[in-house]
Each structure stands twice: as C-alpha cells, then as structure tokens.
Design an enzyme around this catalytic site. Structure first.
Site, PDB file in Angstrom:
ATOM      1  N   LYS A   8       0.846  -1.210   0.000  1.00 49.14           N
ATOM      2  CA  LYS A   8       0.000   0.000   0.000  1.00 49.14           C
ATOM      3  C   LYS A   8       0.868   1.242   0.000  1.00 49.14           C
ATOM      4  O   LYS A   8       0.605   2.218  -0.700  1.00 49.14           O
ATOM      5  CB  LYS A   8      -0.891   0.020   1.251  1.00 49.14           C
ATOM      6  N   GLU A  31     -15.828   8.673  12.200  1.00 46.72           N
ATOM      7  CA  GLU A  31     -15.960   8.961  10.769  1.00 46.72           C
ATOM      8  C   GLU A  31     -17.269   8.364  10.258  1.00 46.72           C
ATOM      9  O   GLU A  31     -17.624   7.243  10.605  1.00 46.72           O
ATOM     10  CB  GLU A  31     -14.764   8.346  10.023  1.00 46.72           C
ATOM     11  N   ARG A  82     -19.143   7.008   3.631  1.00 45.46           N
ATOM     12  CA  ARG A  82     -19.580   5.744   3.044  1.00 45.46           C
ATOM     13  C   ARG A  82     -18.691   5.430   1.859  1.00 45.46           C
ATOM     14  O   ARG A  82     -18.415   6.320   1.051  1.00 45.46           O
ATOM     15  CB  ARG A  82     -21.037   5.848   2.547  1.00 45.46           C
ATOM     16  N   ASN A 109     -24.855   3.710  12.883  1.00 46.13           N
ATOM     17  CA  ASN A 109     -24.759   2.546  11.988  1.00 46.13           C
ATOM     18  C   ASN A 109     -25.795   1.484  12.341  1.00 46.13           C
ATOM     19  O   ASN A 109     -26.408   0.881  11.461  1.00 46.13           O
ATOM     20  CB  ASN A 109     -23.349   1.954  12.034  1.00 46.13           C
ATOM     21  N   GLY A 129     -23.953  -4.952   3.953  1.00 51.88           N
ATOM     22  CA  GLY A 129     -22.678  -5.666   3.997  1.00 51.88           C
ATOM     23  C   GLY A 129     -21.579  -4.652   4.224  1.00 51.88           C
ATOM     24  O   GLY A 129     -21.821  -3.593   4.784  1.00 51.88           O
ATOM     25  N   CYS A 153     -18.489  -2.113   7.756  1.00 51.00           N
ATOM     26  CA  CYS A 153     -18.953  -1.331   8.910  1.00 51.00           C
ATOM     27  C   CYS A 153     -20.236  -1.861   9.553  1.00 51.00           C
ATOM     28  O   CYS A 153     -20.224  -2.248  10.718  1.00 51.00           O
ATOM     29  CB  CYS A 153     -19.138   0.122   8.509  1.00 51.00           C
ATOM     30  N   LYS A 168     -20.217  -5.357  11.342  1.00 51.79           N
ATOM     31  CA  LYS A 168     -19.318  -5.433  12.500  1.00 51.79           C
ATOM     32  C   LYS A 168     -19.737  -4.455  13.601  1.00 51.79           C
ATOM     33  O   LYS A 168     -19.632  -4.757  14.776  1.00 51.79           O
ATOM     34  CB  LYS A 168     -17.876  -5.211  12.067  1.00 51.79           C
ATOM     35  N   LYS A 209     -21.356  -3.007  -2.485  1.00 54.32           N
ATOM     36  CA  LYS A 209     -22.236  -1.989  -3.065  1.00 54.32           C
ATOM     37  C   LYS A 209     -21.525  -1.345  -4.244  1.00 54.32           C
ATOM     38  O   LYS A 209     -20.299  -1.508  -4.392  1.00 54.32           O
ATOM     39  CB  LYS A 209     -22.665  -0.962  -2.028  1.00 54.32           C
TER      40      LYS A 209
HETATM   41  P1  NAD Z   1      -8.796  -0.567   6.344  1.00 51.01           P
HETATM   42  O1  NAD Z   1      -8.537  -1.958   6.750  1.00 51.01           O
HETATM   43  O2  NAD Z   1      -9.147  -0.259   4.937  1.00 51.01           O
HETATM   44  O3  NAD Z   1      -7.521   0.338   6.703  1.00 51.01           O
HETATM   45  C1  NAD Z   1      -6.791   0.208   7.886  1.00 51.01           C
HETATM   46  C2  NAD Z   1      -5.331   0.439   7.523  1.00 51.01           C
HETATM   47  O4  NAD Z   1      -4.552   0.507   8.704  1.00 51.01           O
HETATM   48  C3  NAD Z   1      -4.745  -0.694   6.677  1.00 51.01           C
HETATM   49  O5  NAD Z   1      -4.191  -0.165   5.511  1.00 51.01           O
HETATM   50  C4  NAD Z   1      -3.681  -1.295   7.592  1.00 51.01           C
HETATM   51  O6  NAD Z   1      -2.576  -1.823   6.891  1.00 51.01           O
HETATM   52  C5  NAD Z   1      -3.309  -0.098   8.438  1.00 51.01           C
HETATM   53  N1  NAD Z   1      -2.659  -0.422   9.704  1.00 51.01           N
HETATM   54  C6  NAD Z   1      -2.956  -1.424  10.567  1.00 51.01           C
HETATM   55  N2  NAD Z   1      -2.117  -1.378  11.622  1.00 51.01           N
HETATM   56  C7  NAD Z   1      -1.298  -0.311  11.429  1.00 51.01           C
HETATM   57  C8  NAD Z   1      -0.231   0.248  12.170  1.00 51.01           C
HETATM   58  N3  NAD Z   1       0.174  -0.288  13.330  1.00 51.01           N
HETATM   59  N4  NAD Z   1       0.400   1.335  11.675  1.00 51.01           N
HETATM   60  C9  NAD Z   1       0.005   1.863  10.493  1.00 51.01           C
HETATM   61  N5  NAD Z   1      -0.994   1.361   9.740  1.00 51.01           N
HETATM   62  C10 NAD Z   1      -1.642   0.296  10.207  1.00 51.01           C
HETATM   63  O7  NAD Z   1      -9.907  -0.034   7.332  1.00 51.01           O
HETATM   64  P2  NAD Z   1     -10.956   1.146   7.056  1.00 51.01           P
HETATM   65  O8  NAD Z   1     -12.099   0.609   6.281  1.00 51.01           O
HETATM   66  O9  NAD Z   1     -10.223   2.343   6.580  1.00 51.01           O
HETATM   67  O10 NAD Z   1     -11.493   1.396   8.532  1.00 51.01           O
HETATM   68  C11 NAD Z   1     -10.679   2.016   9.516  1.00 51.01           C
HETATM   69  C12 NAD Z   1     -11.567   2.351  10.712  1.00 51.01           C
HETATM   70  O11 NAD Z   1     -12.560   3.312  10.309  1.00 51.01           O
HETATM   71  C13 NAD Z   1     -12.349   1.159  11.255  1.00 51.01           C
HETATM   72  O12 NAD Z   1     -12.468   1.286  12.639  1.00 51.01           O
HETATM   73  C14 NAD Z   1     -13.701   1.296  10.594  1.00 51.01           C
HETATM   74  O13 NAD Z   1     -14.722   0.696  11.358  1.00 51.01           O
HETATM   75  C15 NAD Z   1     -13.877   2.795  10.552  1.00 51.01           C
HETATM   76  N6  NAD Z   1     -14.747   3.271   9.486  1.00 51.01           N
HETATM   77  C16 NAD Z   1     -14.699   2.698   8.247  1.00 51.01           C
HETATM   78  C17 NAD Z   1     -15.533   3.183   7.234  1.00 51.01           C
HETATM   79  C18 NAD Z   1     -15.524   2.561   5.869  1.00 51.01           C
HETATM   80  O14 NAD Z   1     -16.448   2.845   5.089  1.00 51.01           O
HETATM   81  N7  NAD Z   1     -14.543   1.735   5.517  1.00 51.01           N
HETATM   82  C19 NAD Z   1     -16.390   4.265   7.491  1.00 51.01           C
HETATM   83  C20 NAD Z   1     -16.387   4.846   8.757  1.00 51.01           C
HETATM   84  C21 NAD Z   1     -15.560   4.345   9.756  1.00 51.01           C
END
Ligand code: NAD
Length: 481
Positions: free
Chosen positions: A68, A179, A182, A236, A285, A288, A291, A349
C-alpha cells in the site's frame, strides 16, 4: 454571540454545559491548522488524508503495509473510490501528502495524530482493537507532550476514555472523532458531512482537532468521548435496523402480492421516516454495518442487557441472502446441479471494490454448494474475489457472464448493469430468468423481452408458460417457465 460564532450556529451543549459551537469556532479561527499524521492508509485514512491535503493541510500517512505504501508513494490509490485517484495524485505530486512506515518518525514531526487503523470483528462480535493498542503503545512511549491523538477508528464506548487515562500522564490528550463516510461516495461525504462529532474533555485539544480536521466547515457537535463513540455505533446500528425493517416488509410483500418499491416510497414520504436506507434487497454488507452492529450488541451484553433489535437486524440480514438463493432455485425448479448462474456484481455496493461481508460471497458459496456453475462479473472487485471464491468462473464482461445462463442473478446495483442491452442478453442466455436482488431493473421492460423477472418483495412477472423465448434460437431453445 459575535460575528465569528454566528457563522456556524449551534447544535447543542458541550460537555461542560457551554454552547458547543461558540467556543469551537472562536478557537478554530484563533488556532489555525497544523501538520498531522494519519495512522492507517485504508478507506478512511487515505480518503481523510487526501481530502485534508487537498484543503491545504500537510499530511503524513503512516502505513504498515509495504505494498500500500509503495502504491500511495507513486501517487496511486490501492483502493477503488470515485474521484480519489486524481486527488491523491495531485496531493502526492504537490508534496502535501507523503507516506511513511515509521510511526516514531511521524510522531517527532506531528503533534496531531489521527488513528484510522482497522477495528475488525472478533468471532464473539467484539471489535478487535489490537492494531489500535499497538499504535497507542508506540504513542505512549514516543509522542511529544502536547500531542493530540484523534481516534477516527470506530471503537467501543469507553475506549477513548481508557486511552485518555493511559496517555494523560504523558501530556497527551485523546479526542474521539468518529468517521461517517460511506465507501463509494467517500469524498463527497467528507466534503459535505452532516456533522463533525468531536468528543473530548480538553478544550484546547478539541479546538485543535476542529481547526485542522474540520476543513470543510461541517456543523460541529461537541460531546464527551464516550458519547462520540456511541453516536457512531448508534447511527450505523439504526441504519442497519432500517434496512432490515424494509427487507422484512419486502418479505411480507412477497406473501401478500404487493410491490415493496411502492410501499417503501410511500413510507419514506413521511419525513419522520425518510427515503434513506429504505431500499429493499440483499441487506447490508461491507466493513462497517455488520461489525458495528455486532460490536454494539457485544457492548450491551457486557453491560448486562440484551439489545434484541440488533440481533433481529442481523438475523434478517443473513436471511435475505438465503431468500435470494431460494428465489434462484424456485425460478429453475429447485435443482441447481448443471445450472449455470450468472452473478452480476460482487462488491458489497456500487462504487467500491470492497468485498468485506459482501452478500455475493455467501450467495456464490451457497450456489456452488448446491452444484451450480457460477460465472461472475464485477467492474472493479474481481481481483480480490478470485482469491476469495476459488470455485467461481470470472469473466471480464457482463455479456460473457450471461452467455448460456439459466439465471441472471443481479447482486450489486452497478449502473452499468441497469443499462445493459437486454435484447442482447436475451439472445445470449439459455433461459430468460432474472432474479434482481436489488430491485434495480425494470420488470416491464424485461417482460417485454420475454424475461421472467423476480425481484425482492415485488410481484413476480412471469411471461406465459410455453411461449418460446426466441424464435431464432436453435433446436435446444428453452421454454420460459
Ligand atoms: P482498512 O482496513 O481499509 O484500513 C486500515 C489500515 O490501517 C490498513 O491499511 C492497515 O494496513 C493499516 N494499519 C494497521 N495497523 C497499522 C499500524 N500499526 N500502523 C500503520 N498502519 C496500520 O480499514 P478502514 O475501512 O479504513 O477502517 C478504519 C476504521 O474506520 C475502522 O475502525 C472502521 O470501522 C472505521 N470506518 C470505516 C468506514 C468505511 O467505510 N470503511 C467508514 C467509517 C468508519
């Protein structure tokens, strides 16, 4: 109220009883913004970082995954999100966004640190906070006094307060800033957020957070850390319940022969209900809703009460996928051995390549178990799907997917499926049967082309049994059933 405070209005009371926006706005204008580190370059971290860089902030993304990191460093995005690629390229080439592996180095250069690491579900439903804990341990040891840690990850109520107790002795403040973006419309959601929820006890830390992170002037709601965390889970969970509720109505519609599209529209016209999340289909699905519902239920259970509505929402959601598979079976006389099923759409989606908790995974798995030959297409999610669904045949275009199909099963409502040339599809399939898991196709138009249309909670539109589906077809031409 001075001119500055009148700019933004007031959404409620702050934790100390002050009118929340007044002090924030004044401080925002006084403090200005500062450079920041975003830990975690996933869907939330990368979108947040890119939007903030675009708004003139200096952002360092800290990401552990080397692939990444390399992708981001080239100015390319490791995820599919509309509009992100262009913005990220610009942010990287202008130098306003950089990526690095070393959290300790990032802590030395930034006193505002946003946590956007994943919090995936554990088998018992509880959120896995191991990534957050690992990052917090480094922060506890290496962050400079005066650092503000902003938790954007979705975490169980009480997490921010616990973190605050741990970090406060080192002069570090914790602010909870959930956050709400979506996937599929993430940039739009960040630029036009309904609210900027900021939970914390230290006025200066809250002001610094608002000043730098609320770059797009969303209405600010100041709360406690725990209330902020619960606002995220509650929102959510409520939306998930709404989706499951309209799905239950759609199941009833199947029995009483009403069209759920009409029912949902009529219900949603009541402003207390609204049209949002009133789209019946295969359920929720993604990373978010499933879980977060599970984690909130787990939190409630830990506190000694059963949050029954959440359990029901989850069960209904799981059943929707089973119902869809049953509709496919019913449409071809129950037996799926030797049947060829075209799955249109795999992402949970449209607008994303995310397959986490996608209905397609359960549906494809069940169809394979039942002996079907499953041919699938998705505009952006097939690389990951190949890894997750080894028994499925993947093709690069929807017309190749439907060739020879006994059932065309629409799973993700990508716009390109809604505008398929259905006359061409009619000539390619073995049987003209459509099961529309998202109610996004036009039954009348499909019937006119000889298709039997089955939606979710819509009266089935079958063309008359015995009518040849295609006069120009060869000897093995099928009859519509
Ligand atoms: P994701 O898995 O896409 O991204 C998380 C990132 O963190 C990954 O790239 C991972 O490699 C990195 N990571 C893990 N450990 C790390 C560390 N020690 N140092 C640096 N990087 C590290 O997750 P996401 O979908 O972006 O979700 C992140 C949070 O936001 C979650 O708690 C999720 O519930 C919340 N959230 C997600 C969404 C969504 O639509 N995806 C929306 C609102 C809130």
């Amino acid at each position: 109220m001075g001119p500055k405070t009148r700019l933004a209005g007031c959404l409620g009371e702050g934790p100390e009883g002050d009118q929340m926006f007044e002090s924030d706005r004044a401080s925002v204008l006084d403090v200005g913004f500062e450079p920041l580190a975003v830990v975690g370059g996933g869907y939330v971290g990368l979108v947040t970082a890119t939007c903030l860089a675009d708004a003139g902030r200096q952002v360092t993304v800290v990401e552990v995954d080397p692939r990444k990191r390399e992708t981001i460093a080239r100015g390319e995005t490791p995820i599919y999100e509309p509009g992100l690629a262009e913005m990220l390229r610009e942010a990287v080439s202008s130098g306003s966004l950089r990526v690095e592996a070393d959290l300790v180095a990032a802590l030395a250069g930034n006193r505002l640190v946003v946590l956007a690491v994943g919090t995936p579900p554990l088998p018992d439903g509880h959120a896995d906070l191991s990534a957050l804990e690992a990052v917090s341990a480094v922060i506890a040891e290496h962050a400079l006094p005066g650092t503000v840690v902003v938790v954007k990850s979705t975490v169980p109520p009480g997490t921010g307060r616990r973190l605050q107790r741990r970090l406060a002795p080192r002069g570090i403040q914790v602010v909870s800033c959930p956050e709400f973006l979506r996937e599929g419309s993430a940039i739009e959601d960040v630029l036009h957020a309904d609210r900027f929820v900021v939970g914390g006890t230290d006025a200066s830390a809250v002001s610094r957070t608002v000043s730098t992170l609320n770059a797009f002037d969303s209405p600010v709601l100041r709360t406690s850390n725990t209330a902020a965390e619960l606002i995220k889970y509650g929102s959510n969970a409520f939306l998930a319940m709404k989706i499951s509720f309209i799905n239950e109505i759609s199941n009833l519609c199947d029995l009483v022969d009403a069209d759920v599209q009409e029912v949902a529209l009529g219900m949603g016209l009541d402003r207390r209900i609204g049209q949002a999340s009133m789209r019946p289909g295969l359920g929720f699905g993604g990373s978010c809703f499933p879980k977060d519902v599970a984690a909130l239920e787990h939190t409630a259970r830990r506190e000694g009460f059963s949050f029954w509505m959440l359990r029901a929402a989850t069960e209904v959601n799981e059943q929707q996928r089973t119902r869809f598979v049953q509709k496919i079976r019913d449409a071809v006389g129950n037996r799926l051995e030797t049947r060829r099923i075209a799955l249109l759409g795999l992402a949970f989606k449209p607008g994303t390549d995310d397959l986490r908790q996608a209905p397609s995974l359960t549906i494809a798995g069940r169809l394979l178990e039942l002996g079907a030959h499953v041919v699938a297409h998705d505009p952006v999610a097939m690389d990951e799907a190949r890894r997750l669904l080894p028994g499925v045949e993947f093709v690069d275009d929807p017309y190749a997917a439907v060739r020879g199909a006994d059932v065309v099963a629409l799973v993700t409502e990508w716009p390109e499926y809604q505008t398929l040339d259905w006359s061409r599809v009619a000539a390619l399939v073995r049987q003209r049967v459509i099961v529309d898991g998202r109610n996004c196709l036009d039954p009348e138009a499909l019937n006119a082309r000889g298709f039997n249309y089955h939606g979710m909670g819509r009266p089935s539109r079958t063309v008359q049994w015995g009518r040849r589906v295609s006069d120009e077809r060869s000897a093995d031409a099928e009859y519509v059933a």
